[in-house]
Design a protein around this motif. Sequence first.
Motif, mmCIF file in Angstrom:
data_model
loop_
_atom_site.group_PDB
_atom_site.id
_atom_site.type_symbol
_atom_site.label_atom_id
_atom_site.label_comp_id
_atom_site.label_asym_id
_atom_site.label_seq_id
_atom_site.Cartn_x
_atom_site.Cartn_y
_atom_site.Cartn_z
ATOM 1 N N THR A 281 -9.505 -14.365 16.006
ATOM 2 C CA THR A 281 -8.169 -14.829 16.349
ATOM 3 C C THR A 281 -7.534 -15.480 15.118
ATOM 4 O O THR A 281 -8.239 -15.943 14.222
ATOM 5 N N PRO A 282 -6.214 -15.522 15.053
ATOM 6 C CA PRO A 282 -5.564 -16.038 13.847
ATOM 7 C C PRO A 282 -5.519 -17.560 13.806
ATOM 8 O O PRO A 282 -5.656 -18.232 14.834
ATOM 9 N N VAL A 283 -5.311 -18.078 12.606
ATOM 10 C CA VAL A 283 -5.029 -19.500 12.420
ATOM 11 C C VAL A 283 -3.768 -19.602 11.574
ATOM 12 O O VAL A 283 -3.477 -18.738 10.751
ATOM 13 N N MET A 284 -3.030 -20.656 11.803
ATOM 14 C CA MET A 284 -1.759 -20.849 11.106
ATOM 15 C C MET A 284 -1.902 -21.950 10.066
ATOM 16 O O MET A 284 -2.536 -22.971 10.314
ATOM 17 N N LEU A 285 -1.306 -21.722 8.907
ATOM 18 C CA LEU A 285 -1.329 -22.695 7.827
ATOM 19 C C LEU A 285 0.061 -22.804 7.207
ATOM 20 O O LEU A 285 0.811 -21.819 7.169
ATOM 21 N N PRO A 286 0.409 -23.981 6.681
ATOM 22 C CA PRO A 286 1.705 -24.118 6.021
ATOM 23 C C PRO A 286 1.807 -23.202 4.806
ATOM 24 O O PRO A 286 0.821 -22.915 4.133
ATOM 25 N N SER A 287 3.011 -22.736 4.543
ATOM 26 C CA SER A 287 3.285 -21.899 3.382
ATOM 27 C C SER A 287 4.182 -22.666 2.414
ATOM 28 O O SER A 287 4.989 -23.507 2.820
ATOM 29 N N SER A 288 4.056 -22.354 1.129
ATOM 30 C CA SER A 288 4.932 -22.974 0.129
ATOM 31 C C SER A 288 6.332 -22.371 0.174
ATOM 32 O O SER A 288 7.268 -22.912 -0.419
ATOM 33 N N ASP A 289 6.465 -21.229 0.850
ATOM 34 C CA ASP A 289 7.758 -20.565 0.964
ATOM 35 C C ASP A 289 8.357 -20.874 2.335
ATOM 36 O O ASP A 289 7.828 -20.437 3.358
ATOM 37 N N PRO A 290 9.466 -21.601 2.385
ATOM 38 C CA PRO A 290 10.053 -21.961 3.684
ATOM 39 C C PRO A 290 10.580 -20.768 4.476
ATOM 40 O O PRO A 290 10.860 -20.901 5.672
ATOM 41 N N GLN A 291 10.713 -19.611 3.827
ATOM 42 C CA GLN A 291 11.195 -18.424 4.526
ATOM 43 C C GLN A 291 10.063 -17.643 5.201
ATOM 44 O O GLN A 291 10.329 -16.753 6.008
ATOM 45 N N HIS A 292 8.821 -17.941 4.857
ATOM 46 C CA HIS A 292 7.718 -17.341 5.592
ATOM 47 C C HIS A 292 7.763 -17.863 7.028
ATOM 48 O O HIS A 292 8.058 -19.033 7.264
ATOM 49 N N ARG A 293 7.462 -17.002 7.969
ATOM 50 C CA ARG A 293 7.575 -17.416 9.362
ATOM 51 C C ARG A 293 6.559 -16.683 10.232
ATOM 52 O O ARG A 293 6.124 -15.584 9.904
ATOM 53 N N VAL A 294 6.221 -17.318 11.320
ATOM 54 C CA VAL A 294 5.230 -16.791 12.252
ATOM 55 C C VAL A 294 5.922 -16.493 13.576
ATOM 56 O O VAL A 294 6.655 -17.327 14.113
ATOM 57 N N GLU A 295 5.662 -15.305 14.093
ATOM 58 C CA GLU A 295 6.200 -14.900 15.391
ATOM 59 C C GLU A 295 5.157 -15.184 16.466
ATOM 60 O O GLU A 295 3.993 -14.838 16.315
ATOM 61 N N GLY A 296 5.583 -15.814 17.537
ATOM 62 C CA GLY A 296 4.667 -16.113 18.635
ATOM 63 C C GLY A 296 5.427 -16.288 19.916
ATOM 64 O O GLY A 296 6.462 -15.661 20.142
ATOM 65 N N MET A 297 4.904 -17.156 20.777
ATOM 66 C CA MET A 297 5.524 -17.416 22.076
ATOM 67 C C MET A 297 5.694 -18.923 22.262
ATOM 68 O O MET A 297 4.806 -19.709 21.901
#
Length: 207
Positions: free
Chosen positions: A82-98
Amino acid sequence: MDNKAHYPSDFLEARSNTLTDDEVNHLVEKPGCAARFVYGVLMLPTVLKYFLDVPQTTDIARRMMSATVYGFKLYQFGPDSTPVMLPSSDPQHRVEGMLILGLNEEQRNKVYEYESGLMRLVDVQAYITQLDSFEGYEIRSVRIVDAGAFVWNQEKADEAMNELSSTDQGMYTWPIDGLVCSQLYRNMCAAQRASTMDLARTSASGV
């Protein structure tokens, strides 16, 4: 994430769900029911109901909708993890979820029990699409909802973690195809069906 014909119907319902401004306000402002953003197995309503220990007949998909959070990436430890989420240095990176609205304290605690350990709860801003009405017309608008989300408990990815591939626009989405075709998911569906049947028999017997 593209919708596919073999995806569970309750998941497709949740992804297409668009609440009105009043409906979102009612759920967001409900005391003790802070919103949760999920991006892994809990995106599937049947899985969520399995871990919350609620009947399959509970229409929890009605309180779920597609959402996006900015400034994060998704990683995996292996192709089947399963995935894990981490902060990105690029504010335009984004995660799609619910986004899940209206969970009570007991239900949020069950989500915490599932997600915690190597994860920590952080505050995020989830972008959703809601319905507004103006002079008889329905208008879709983007709204930001404060929510909690579980991220990996380290600030940076370690060598064992692989970054999920993203779109050209920097969108990260965990594909659910492997899960919905797995024995694990079939077992959860069977357990939910059995629980629903037991509940029906208990109600019919008047116990």
